[in-house]
Scaffold this motif. Structure first.
Motif, PDB file in Angstrom:
ATOM      1  N   SER A  52      12.383  -2.913  -0.634  1.00 38.19           N
ATOM      2  CA  SER A  52      11.874  -2.719   0.475  1.00 38.19           C
ATOM      3  C   SER A  52      10.199  -3.234   0.710  1.00 38.19           C
ATOM      4  O   SER A  52       9.834  -3.891   1.435  1.00 38.19           O
ATOM      5  N   ILE A  53       9.571  -2.649  -0.547  1.00 35.88           N
ATOM      6  CA  ILE A  53       8.051  -2.779  -0.535  1.00 35.88           C
ATOM      7  C   ILE A  53       8.028  -4.213  -0.897  1.00 35.88           C
ATOM      8  O   ILE A  53       6.905  -5.118  -0.325  1.00 35.88           O
ATOM      9  N   TYR A  54       8.623  -4.746  -1.988  1.00 38.04           N
ATOM     10  CA  TYR A  54       8.551  -6.237  -2.304  1.00 38.04           C
ATOM     11  C   TYR A  54       8.813  -7.125  -1.266  1.00 38.04           C
ATOM     12  O   TYR A  54       8.329  -8.097  -0.914  1.00 38.04           O
ATOM     13  N   ILE A  55       9.896  -6.839  -0.398  1.00 45.22           N
ATOM     14  CA  ILE A  55      10.276  -7.694   0.788  1.00 45.22           C
ATOM     15  C   ILE A  55       9.164  -7.634   1.635  1.00 45.22           C
ATOM     16  O   ILE A  55       8.588  -8.739   2.240  1.00 45.22           O
ATOM     17  N   GLY A  56       8.583  -6.464   2.014  1.00 45.08           N
ATOM     18  CA  GLY A  56       7.251  -6.519   3.058  1.00 45.08           C
ATOM     19  C   GLY A  56       6.170  -7.165   2.457  1.00 45.08           C
ATOM     20  O   GLY A  56       5.660  -7.939   3.265  1.00 45.08           O
ATOM     21  N   PHE A  57       5.843  -6.838   1.343  1.00 46.20           N
ATOM     22  CA  PHE A  57       4.449  -7.308   0.792  1.00 46.20           C
ATOM     23  C   PHE A  57       4.561  -9.119   0.337  1.00 46.20           C
ATOM     24  O   PHE A  57       3.722  -9.756   0.606  1.00 46.20           O
ATOM     25  N   PHE A  58       5.791  -9.340  -0.228  1.00 46.35           N
ATOM     26  CA  PHE A  58       5.683 -10.671  -0.921  1.00 46.35           C
ATOM     27  C   PHE A  58       6.814 -11.580  -0.437  1.00 46.35           C
ATOM     28  O   PHE A  58       7.119 -12.726  -0.782  1.00 46.35           O
ATOM     29  N   GLY A  59       7.938 -10.813   0.448  1.00 47.94           N
ATOM     30  CA  GLY A  59       9.105 -11.651   0.671  1.00 47.94           C
ATOM     31  C   GLY A  59      10.013 -12.000  -0.161  1.00 47.94           C
ATOM     32  O   GLY A  59      10.747 -12.907  -0.023  1.00 47.94           O
ATOM     33  N   ARG A  60      10.014 -11.459  -1.254  1.00 42.36           N
ATOM     34  CA  ARG A  60      11.004 -11.525  -2.277  1.00 42.36           C
ATOM     35  C   ARG A  60      11.533 -10.392  -3.016  1.00 42.36           C
ATOM     36  O   ARG A  60      10.850  -9.339  -2.800  1.00 42.36           O
ATOM     37  N   PRO A  61      12.600 -10.668  -3.772  1.00 40.16           N
ATOM     38  CA  PRO A  61      13.111  -9.531  -4.561  1.00 40.16           C
ATOM     39  C   PRO A  61      12.098  -9.201  -5.871  1.00 40.16           C
ATOM     40  O   PRO A  61      11.207 -10.046  -6.189  1.00 40.16           O
ATOM     41  N   ALA A  62      12.201  -7.914  -6.174  1.00 39.14           N
ATOM     42  CA  ALA A  62      11.255  -7.388  -7.350  1.00 39.14           C
ATOM     43  C   ALA A  62      11.983  -8.181  -8.611  1.00 39.14           C
ATOM     44  O   ALA A  62      13.098  -8.477  -8.705  1.00 39.14           O
ATOM     45  N   ASP A  63      10.885  -8.368  -9.455  1.00 38.48           N
ATOM     46  CA  ASP A  63      11.359  -9.055 -11.006  1.00 38.48           C
ATOM     47  C   ASP A  63      11.866  -7.765 -11.753  1.00 38.48           C
ATOM     48  O   ASP A  63      11.454  -6.652 -11.541  1.00 38.48           O
ATOM     49  N   PRO A  80       7.723  10.438  -2.588  1.00 40.20           N
ATOM     50  CA  PRO A  80       8.931  10.431  -1.772  1.00 40.20           C
ATOM     51  C   PRO A  80       9.930   9.326  -1.879  1.00 40.20           C
ATOM     52  O   PRO A  80       9.477   8.057  -2.266  1.00 40.20           O
ATOM     53  N   LEU A  81      11.053   9.318  -1.597  1.00 36.65           N
ATOM     54  CA  LEU A  81      12.096   8.295  -1.639  1.00 36.65           C
ATOM     55  C   LEU A  81      12.231   7.359  -0.459  1.00 36.65           C
ATOM     56  O   LEU A  81      12.814   6.345  -0.563  1.00 36.65           O
ATOM     57  N   THR A  82      11.509   7.701   0.626  1.00 34.04           N
ATOM     58  CA  THR A  82      11.933   6.994   1.775  1.00 34.04           C
ATOM     59  C   THR A  82      10.288   6.698   2.377  1.00 34.04           C
ATOM     60  O   THR A  82       9.323   7.167   2.134  1.00 34.04           O
ATOM     61  N   ALA A  83      10.304   5.802   3.372  1.00 35.26           N
ATOM     62  CA  ALA A  83       9.374   4.887   3.883  1.00 35.26           C
ATOM     63  C   ALA A  83       8.735   5.709   4.704  1.00 35.26           C
ATOM     64  O   ALA A  83       7.387   5.988   4.790  1.00 35.26           O
ATOM     65  N   PRO A  84       9.534   6.532   5.763  1.00 35.26           N
ATOM     66  CA  PRO A  84       8.844   7.653   6.631  1.00 35.26           C
ATOM     67  C   PRO A  84       8.074   8.607   5.870  1.00 35.26           C
ATOM     68  O   PRO A  84       6.797   9.225   6.071  1.00 35.26           O
ATOM     69  N   LEU A 157       5.243  -0.637   5.432  1.00 37.88           N
ATOM     70  CA  LEU A 157       6.277   0.526   5.333  1.00 37.88           C
ATOM     71  C   LEU A 157       6.979   0.718   6.865  1.00 37.88           C
ATOM     72  O   LEU A 157       7.881   0.840   7.000  1.00 37.88           O
ATOM     73  N   SER A 158       5.853   0.774   7.699  1.00 38.44           N
ATOM     74  CA  SER A 158       6.144   0.971   9.112  1.00 38.44           C
ATOM     75  C   SER A 158       7.093  -0.127   9.858  1.00 38.44           C
ATOM     76  O   SER A 158       8.022   0.298  10.437  1.00 38.44           O
ATOM     77  N   ILE A 159       6.783  -1.147   9.516  1.00 42.44           N
ATOM     78  CA  ILE A 159       7.237  -2.473  10.082  1.00 42.44           C
ATOM     79  C   ILE A 159       8.586  -2.752   9.451  1.00 42.44           C
ATOM     80  O   ILE A 159       9.665  -2.613  10.218  1.00 42.44           O
ATOM     81  N   VAL A 160       8.594  -2.816   8.239  1.00 47.18           N
ATOM     82  CA  VAL A 160      10.018  -2.811   7.193  1.00 47.18           C
ATOM     83  C   VAL A 160      10.846  -1.633   7.737  1.00 47.18           C
ATOM     84  O   VAL A 160      12.018  -2.012   7.913  1.00 47.18           O
ATOM     85  N   GLY A 161      10.425  -0.507   7.512  1.00 48.01           N
ATOM     86  CA  GLY A 161      11.317   0.775   7.794  1.00 48.01           C
ATOM     87  C   GLY A 161      11.600   1.030   9.185  1.00 48.01           C
ATOM     88  O   GLY A 161      12.497   2.027   9.537  1.00 48.01           O
ATOM     89  N   GLY A 162      10.908   0.487  10.246  1.00 49.15           N
ATOM     90  CA  GLY A 162      11.134   0.688  11.672  1.00 49.15           C
ATOM     91  C   GLY A 162      11.827  -0.445  12.344  1.00 49.15           C
ATOM     92  O   GLY A 162      11.692  -0.318  13.525  1.00 49.15           O
ATOM     93  N   VAL A 171      16.672  -7.095   7.932  1.00 47.08           N
ATOM     94  CA  VAL A 171      15.745  -6.642   6.878  1.00 47.08           C
ATOM     95  C   VAL A 171      16.895  -5.814   5.795  1.00 47.08           C
ATOM     96  O   VAL A 171      16.806  -5.890   4.685  1.00 47.08           O
ATOM     97  N   ALA A 172      18.004  -5.228   6.365  1.00 50.05           N
ATOM     98  CA  ALA A 172      18.887  -4.636   5.540  1.00 50.05           C
ATOM     99  C   ALA A 172      19.522  -5.505   4.456  1.00 50.05           C
ATOM    100  O   ALA A 172      19.923  -5.128   3.268  1.00 50.05           O
ATOM    101  N   LYS A 173      19.906  -6.723   4.901  1.00 51.16           N
ATOM    102  CA  LYS A 173      20.602  -7.535   4.257  1.00 51.16           C
ATOM    103  C   LYS A 173      19.739  -8.215   3.244  1.00 51.16           C
ATOM    104  O   LYS A 173      20.391  -8.576   2.137  1.00 51.16           O
ATOM    105  N   LYS A 174      18.433  -8.519   3.342  1.00 52.00           N
ATOM    106  CA  LYS A 174      17.454  -8.858   2.660  1.00 52.00           C
ATOM    107  C   LYS A 174      17.423  -8.008   1.521  1.00 52.00           C
ATOM    108  O   LYS A 174      17.184  -8.182   0.272  1.00 52.00           O
TER     109      LYS A 174
END
Length: 456
Positions: A52-63, A80-84, A157-162, A171-174
């Motif tokens: 989710s962090i890679y999607i938010g920052f870079f719009g792509r999967p992690a390598d 922590p394990l979650t964005a909140p 984190l707020s935008i992707v997680g919220g 975003v869940a499918k991405k």
């Protein structure tokens, strides 16, 4: 982007966003599954969060190596394990802040965005939800960044997680697609092939096709096909060149670029007699086609005219003109100027010493300025002759102008700002260009003018 990052090197960590070029090229899944001594969570438990962090920052999967590296870091630091939870702990946990801020300090992040919070927010919406942000969302999140109540990592984190409604589904499918994509990088060849701007841009485009109605079982076939072609030499993906964009109605204060832009084109480059590609530009991002015939670039609507400076494979500076409603009717206006990221912005008068600019372009044609030329002597003193006389500015004032200070234009009552760049021409010589912006010193202006001074 993938660079070697020694696990113990905090300084290098701050420039990193991905994995390694020189580490072992075989996946170490067993290591991923083990809990680091003293850690509460195994590295493998961070996969969804990091995707989710890679999607938010870079719009792509992690390598693969990047996911392995960051999973280990998150586990070792008991994050922590979650964005909140990450958002809540960000302000008071320096180690967590350092870890998350490293993504925003990466070269890839610097290529994708400019230092403009509104365009950054819109890009996040595109990364996560495949749509432009609504005006209220841009204003809300930008104000929090402008006031430093939140930092970029917190906003990501707020935008992707919220996300809610269809955005949450997209975003869940991405994230599901990204997790699958990385898991399928199961050979050294695939791991090494997922590297660089070309393939990053291509997989970003692949994920941008996901909608709330996408059948993810069927989408796996598209991921499989994409990965299967990654190892082709030189590869099937178009090249990508990054630009920073100015818009004629943007606030002149600071005169920083308003948005990030990019050209994508065939691997062989844009060469004579003709070739084509795509240009993505604008704060509310739009993508149009372009072609090249000889030395001329032709763009799809809404661009109706253009001018290029320093043409090699692509122009170092592109002026784009569109039809704009004016009090006298419709007119072709230079609405956007794009400057290649490979160009160096100049912020000191000394960098312009002994340079003279005699070619002025506005509305994609030469001529029209009240100034006759712009020149700088060996000390960086600037001379601006016009119809009403000659204005001379000392190096201190020139340096201030290059750093965003506005200059009142006595003939129009508006404000004038300059941004200077140095670039490499196709023949390897050095060229200089100045982007000149005339407008009101406020946001939401209704008129303005973008121009280019060059040395042709």
């Amino acid at each position: 982007m993938k660079i070697w990052i020694p696990a113990a090197s905090l300084a290098v960590l701050l420039t990193a966003c991905g994995g390694s070029d020189t580490a072992s090229t075989t996946p170490r899944t067993k290591t991923m599954a083990l809990t680091v001594q003293g850690a509460e969570h195994a590295p493998s438990e961070y996969t969804r969060l990091l995707q989710s962090i890679y999607i938010g920052f870079f719009g792509r999967p992690a390598d693969a190596l990047g996911l392995q590296f960051w999973s280990k870091i998150f586990s070792e630091r008991n994050l922590p394990l979650t964005a909140p939870e990450l958002i809540a702990a960000y302000a008071n946990n320096a180690e967590l802040r350092t870890t998350l801020d490293a993504f925003a300090a990466s070269q890839e992040f610097g290529d994708l965005y400019v230092n403009n919070h509104a365009s950054f927010i819109n890009a996040l919406y595109l990364n996560a939800f495949n749509r432009n942000a609504e005006a209220a969302g841009i204003e809300f999140w930008s104000s929090l960044l402008d006031s430093k109540q939140l930092m970029p990592a917190q906003v990501v984190l707020s935008i992707v997680g919220g996300a809610q409604n269809d955005d949450a589904v997209v975003v869940a499918k991405k994230i599901e697609a990204a997790t699958l994509f990385t898991s399928l990088l199961d050979t050294s060849g695939k791991i090494l092939a997922y590297d660089g701007a070309r393939v990053n841009s291509a997989v970003r485009t692949l994920l941008s096709t996901i909608t709330a109605g996408t059948d993810m079982a069927a989408f796996r076939a598209e991921i499989d096909a994409f990965i299967a072609t990654m190892e082709d030499i030189p590869g099937p993906f178009p090249a990508v060149s990054y630009y920073a964009g100015y818009h004629y109605l943007q606030d002149v204060t600071g005169n920083a670029p308003l948005y990030a832009a990019n050209y994508t084109y065939g691997v062989g480059g844009v060469a004579q007699p003709a070739s084509s590609g795509k240009l993505s530009f604008g704060q509310q991002s739009q993508t149009i086609g372009f072609s090249r015939v000889g030395t001329d670039f032709i763009y799809d609507a809404p661009v109706i005219a253009s001018a290029g400076i320093g043409g090699g494979t692509l122009p170092a500076v592109s002026m784009l003109c569109q039809s704009v409603a004016t009090p006298d009717g419709s007119a072709s206006k230079s609405t956007d100027v794009l400057v290649a990221r490979s160009a160096t912005q100049l912020v000191d008068a000394a960098a312009l010493a002994n340079q003279t600019f005699t070619v002025y372009r506005e509305n994609c044609v030469k001529g029209g300025s009240n100034l006759k030329s712009i020149s700088f002597d060996a000390q960086g003193n600037g001379t601006f002759p016009s119809g009403s006389g000659v204005l001379t500015l000392n190096p201190v004032v020139v340096t201030r102008l290059l750093n965003g200070q506005v200059l009142p234009d006595l003939s129009t009552g508006k404000f004038l700002v300059f941004s200077a760049y140095r670039y490499q021409r196709a023949d390897q010589s050095t060229g200089y260009v100045i982007v000149q912006h005339l407008g009101n010193q406020k946001t939401g202006v209704t008129e303005g003018a973008l121009a280019i001074w060059s040395q042709e």
